[in-house]
Motif scaffolding. Structure first.
Motif, PDB file in Angstrom:
ATOM      1  N   GLY A  20       0.816  -1.198   0.000  1.00 22.22           N
ATOM      2  CA  GLY A  20       0.000   0.000   0.000  1.00 22.22           C
ATOM      3  C   GLY A  20       0.854   1.254   0.000  1.00 22.22           C
ATOM      4  O   GLY A  20       2.089   1.192   0.015  1.00 22.22           O
ATOM      5  N   VAL A  21       0.188   2.383   0.015  1.00 16.45           N
ATOM      6  CA  VAL A  21       0.880   3.662   0.080  1.00 16.45           C
ATOM      7  C   VAL A  21       1.713   3.725   1.358  1.00 16.45           C
ATOM      8  O   VAL A  21       2.828   4.225   1.364  1.00 16.45           O
ATOM      9  CB  VAL A  21      -0.134   4.823  -0.001  1.00 16.45           C
ATOM     10  CG1 VAL A  21       0.540   6.162   0.228  1.00 16.45           C
ATOM     11  CG2 VAL A  21      -0.833   4.805  -1.356  1.00 16.45           C
ATOM     12  N   THR A  22       1.151   3.169   2.447  1.00 19.24           N
ATOM     13  CA  THR A  22       1.870   2.992   3.711  1.00 19.24           C
ATOM     14  C   THR A  22       1.510   1.607   4.240  1.00 19.24           C
ATOM     15  O   THR A  22       0.471   1.050   3.858  1.00 19.24           O
ATOM     16  CB  THR A  22       1.465   4.049   4.764  1.00 19.24           C
ATOM     17  OG1 THR A  22       0.089   3.813   5.138  1.00 19.24           O
ATOM     18  CG2 THR A  22       1.658   5.469   4.248  1.00 19.24           C
ATOM     19  N   PRO A  23       2.310   1.047   5.134  1.00 12.85           N
ATOM     20  CA  PRO A  23       1.937  -0.239   5.727  1.00 12.85           C
ATOM     21  C   PRO A  23       0.578  -0.196   6.435  1.00 12.85           C
ATOM     22  O   PRO A  23      -0.192  -1.150   6.352  1.00 12.85           O
ATOM     23  CB  PRO A  23       3.081  -0.528   6.697  1.00 12.85           C
ATOM     24  CG  PRO A  23       4.268   0.157   6.067  1.00 12.85           C
ATOM     25  CD  PRO A  23       3.689   1.430   5.498  1.00 12.85           C
ATOM     26  N   ALA A  24       0.267   0.899   7.096  1.00  9.16           N
ATOM     27  CA  ALA A  24      -1.017   1.008   7.797  1.00  9.16           C
ATOM     28  C   ALA A  24      -2.182   1.007   6.807  1.00  9.16           C
ATOM     29  O   ALA A  24      -3.214   0.364   7.050  1.00  9.16           O
ATOM     30  CB  ALA A  24      -1.044   2.264   8.664  1.00  9.16           C
ATOM     31  N   LYS A  25      -2.046   1.715   5.700  1.00  9.87           N
ATOM     32  CA  LYS A  25      -3.116   1.737   4.702  1.00  9.87           C
ATOM     33  C   LYS A  25      -3.259   0.383   4.014  1.00  9.87           C
ATOM     34  O   LYS A  25      -4.366  -0.035   3.662  1.00  9.87           O
ATOM     35  CB  LYS A  25      -2.882   2.858   3.691  1.00  9.87           C
ATOM     36  CG  LYS A  25      -3.126   4.228   4.301  1.00  9.87           C
ATOM     37  CD  LYS A  25      -3.014   5.322   3.285  1.00  9.87           C
ATOM     38  CE  LYS A  25      -3.355   6.653   3.944  1.00  9.87           C
ATOM     39  NZ  LYS A  25      -3.491   7.733   2.985  1.00  9.87           N
ATOM     40  N   HIS A  26      -2.153  -0.318   3.824  1.00 16.00           N
ATOM     41  CA  HIS A  26      -2.178  -1.678   3.284  1.00 16.00           C
ATOM     42  C   HIS A  26      -3.040  -2.564   4.177  1.00 16.00           C
ATOM     43  O   HIS A  26      -3.960  -3.249   3.698  1.00 16.00           O
ATOM     44  CB  HIS A  26      -0.734  -2.201   3.188  1.00 16.00           C
ATOM     45  CG  HIS A  26      -0.594  -3.652   2.920  1.00 16.00           C
ATOM     46  ND1 HIS A  26      -0.780  -4.218   1.675  1.00 16.00           N
ATOM     47  CD2 HIS A  26      -0.247  -4.682   3.745  1.00 16.00           C
ATOM     48  CE1 HIS A  26      -0.557  -5.522   1.738  1.00 16.00           C
ATOM     49  NE2 HIS A  26      -0.244  -5.825   2.990  1.00 16.00           N
ATOM     50  N   GLU A  27      -2.770  -2.542   5.476  1.00 15.80           N
ATOM     51  CA  GLU A  27      -3.528  -3.374   6.428  1.00 15.80           C
ATOM     52  C   GLU A  27      -5.004  -2.980   6.466  1.00 15.80           C
ATOM     53  O   GLU A  27      -5.874  -3.843   6.529  1.00 15.80           O
ATOM     54  CB  GLU A  27      -2.907  -3.304   7.828  1.00 15.80           C
ATOM     55  CG  GLU A  27      -1.564  -4.011   7.935  1.00 15.80           C
ATOM     56  CD  GLU A  27      -1.619  -5.498   7.580  1.00 15.80           C
ATOM     57  OE1 GLU A  27      -2.638  -6.169   7.889  1.00 15.80           O
ATOM     58  OE2 GLU A  27      -0.649  -5.998   6.990  1.00 15.80           O
ATOM     59  N   ALA A  28      -5.280  -1.677   6.434  1.00 10.84           N
ATOM     60  CA  ALA A  28      -6.678  -1.216   6.453  1.00 10.84           C
ATOM     61  C   ALA A  28      -7.427  -1.707   5.214  1.00 10.84           C
ATOM     62  O   ALA A  28      -8.583  -2.132   5.307  1.00 10.84           O
ATOM     63  CB  ALA A  28      -6.727   0.302   6.548  1.00 10.84           C
ATOM     64  N   ALA A  29      -6.780  -1.656   4.067  1.00  8.20           N
ATOM     65  CA  ALA A  29      -7.412  -2.125   2.832  1.00  8.20           C
ATOM     66  C   ALA A  29      -7.672  -3.621   2.884  1.00  8.20           C
ATOM     67  O   ALA A  29      -8.733  -4.092   2.450  1.00  8.20           O
ATOM     68  CB  ALA A  29      -6.542  -1.768   1.624  1.00  8.20           C
ATOM     69  N   LEU A  30      -6.726  -4.378   3.409  1.00  7.86           N
ATOM     70  CA  LEU A  30      -6.926  -5.827   3.527  1.00  7.86           C
ATOM     71  C   LEU A  30      -8.133  -6.126   4.411  1.00  7.86           C
ATOM     72  O   LEU A  30      -8.952  -6.994   4.092  1.00  7.86           O
ATOM     73  CB  LEU A  30      -5.665  -6.500   4.088  1.00  7.86           C
ATOM     74  CG  LEU A  30      -4.420  -6.428   3.203  1.00  7.86           C
ATOM     75  CD1 LEU A  30      -3.225  -7.028   3.943  1.00  7.86           C
ATOM     76  CD2 LEU A  30      -4.631  -7.112   1.865  1.00  7.86           C
ATOM     77  N   GLU A  31      -8.255  -5.402   5.521  1.00  5.07           N
ATOM     78  CA  GLU A  31      -9.391  -5.615   6.434  1.00  5.07           C
ATOM     79  C   GLU A  31     -10.710  -5.244   5.760  1.00  5.07           C
ATOM     80  O   GLU A  31     -11.707  -5.959   5.908  1.00  5.07           O
ATOM     81  CB  GLU A  31      -9.200  -4.822   7.720  1.00  5.07           C
ATOM     82  CG  GLU A  31     -10.214  -5.159   8.785  1.00  5.07           C
ATOM     83  CD  GLU A  31     -10.264  -6.644   9.140  1.00  5.07           C
ATOM     84  OE1 GLU A  31     -11.382  -7.151   9.385  1.00  5.07           O
ATOM     85  OE2 GLU A  31      -9.205  -7.319   9.150  1.00  5.07           O
TER      86      GLU A  31
END
Length: 166
Positions: free
Chosen positions: A145-156
């Protein structure tokens, strides 16, 4: 059952160009291995390519993300070296999600690529809406993702929408 791998926007600008990240560089080998696996199994592979014109900064997207990227026929627009699989379709898309998935005979889909929180999620949810009864999955080890946090949020978010994430 026909399996389709959709490789989302694995382009130079998203890997190590104007919008590149260390996380995008880090998934390259995983992405190459996944493409190889599908190719060896004789499964369908489709690549998407984010495609903008010279007037990108004047577009709605450009006003919200004012970083010139993936301008057609520039080096940053090209698929990253070693990613393309001979004979696979390439879809040029002018925005986050491709709206023509209904023209494909999709039976089971796996998505990988960039960016998890923008284009991967957009395409996964469009496909899930068009084909609610097929299996749609995302390999998180082949996405960034754009950031690791946004990657995780998108996966969820994708999990919440019945996209299988592993």
């Amino acid at each position: 059952m026909k399996k389709t791998l959709i490789v989302v926007d694995m382009q130079k600008d998203f890997v190590d160009g104007s919008l590149g990240t260390a996380e995008a560089v880090a998934i390259l080998e995983n992405v190459k291995n996944k493409i190889k696996e599908y190719r060896e199994n004789g499964d369908e592979i489709i690549f998407t390519r984010d495609t903008h014109g010279e007037n990108y900064l004047e577009t709605n997207e450009g006003k919200h993300l004012p970083v010139v990227h993936c301008v057609e026929d520039t080096p940053g627009w090209e698929l990253y070296e070693g990613i393309y699989s001979e004979g696979a379709d390439i879809i040029n898309k002018p925005c986050f999600g491709y709206t023509g998935w209904g023209d494909y005979q999709l039976e089971e889909v796996e998505l990988i690529g960039l960016c998890t929180d923008i284009c991967v999620i957009s395409n996964a949810l469009i496909i899930k809406a068009l084909f609610p009864e097929i299996k749609v999955s995302v390999d998180s080890s082949c996405c960034a993702g754009v950031t690791p946090a946004k990657h995780e949020a998108a996966l969820e978010t994708m999990r919440s929408c019945q996209v299988e994430v592993y």
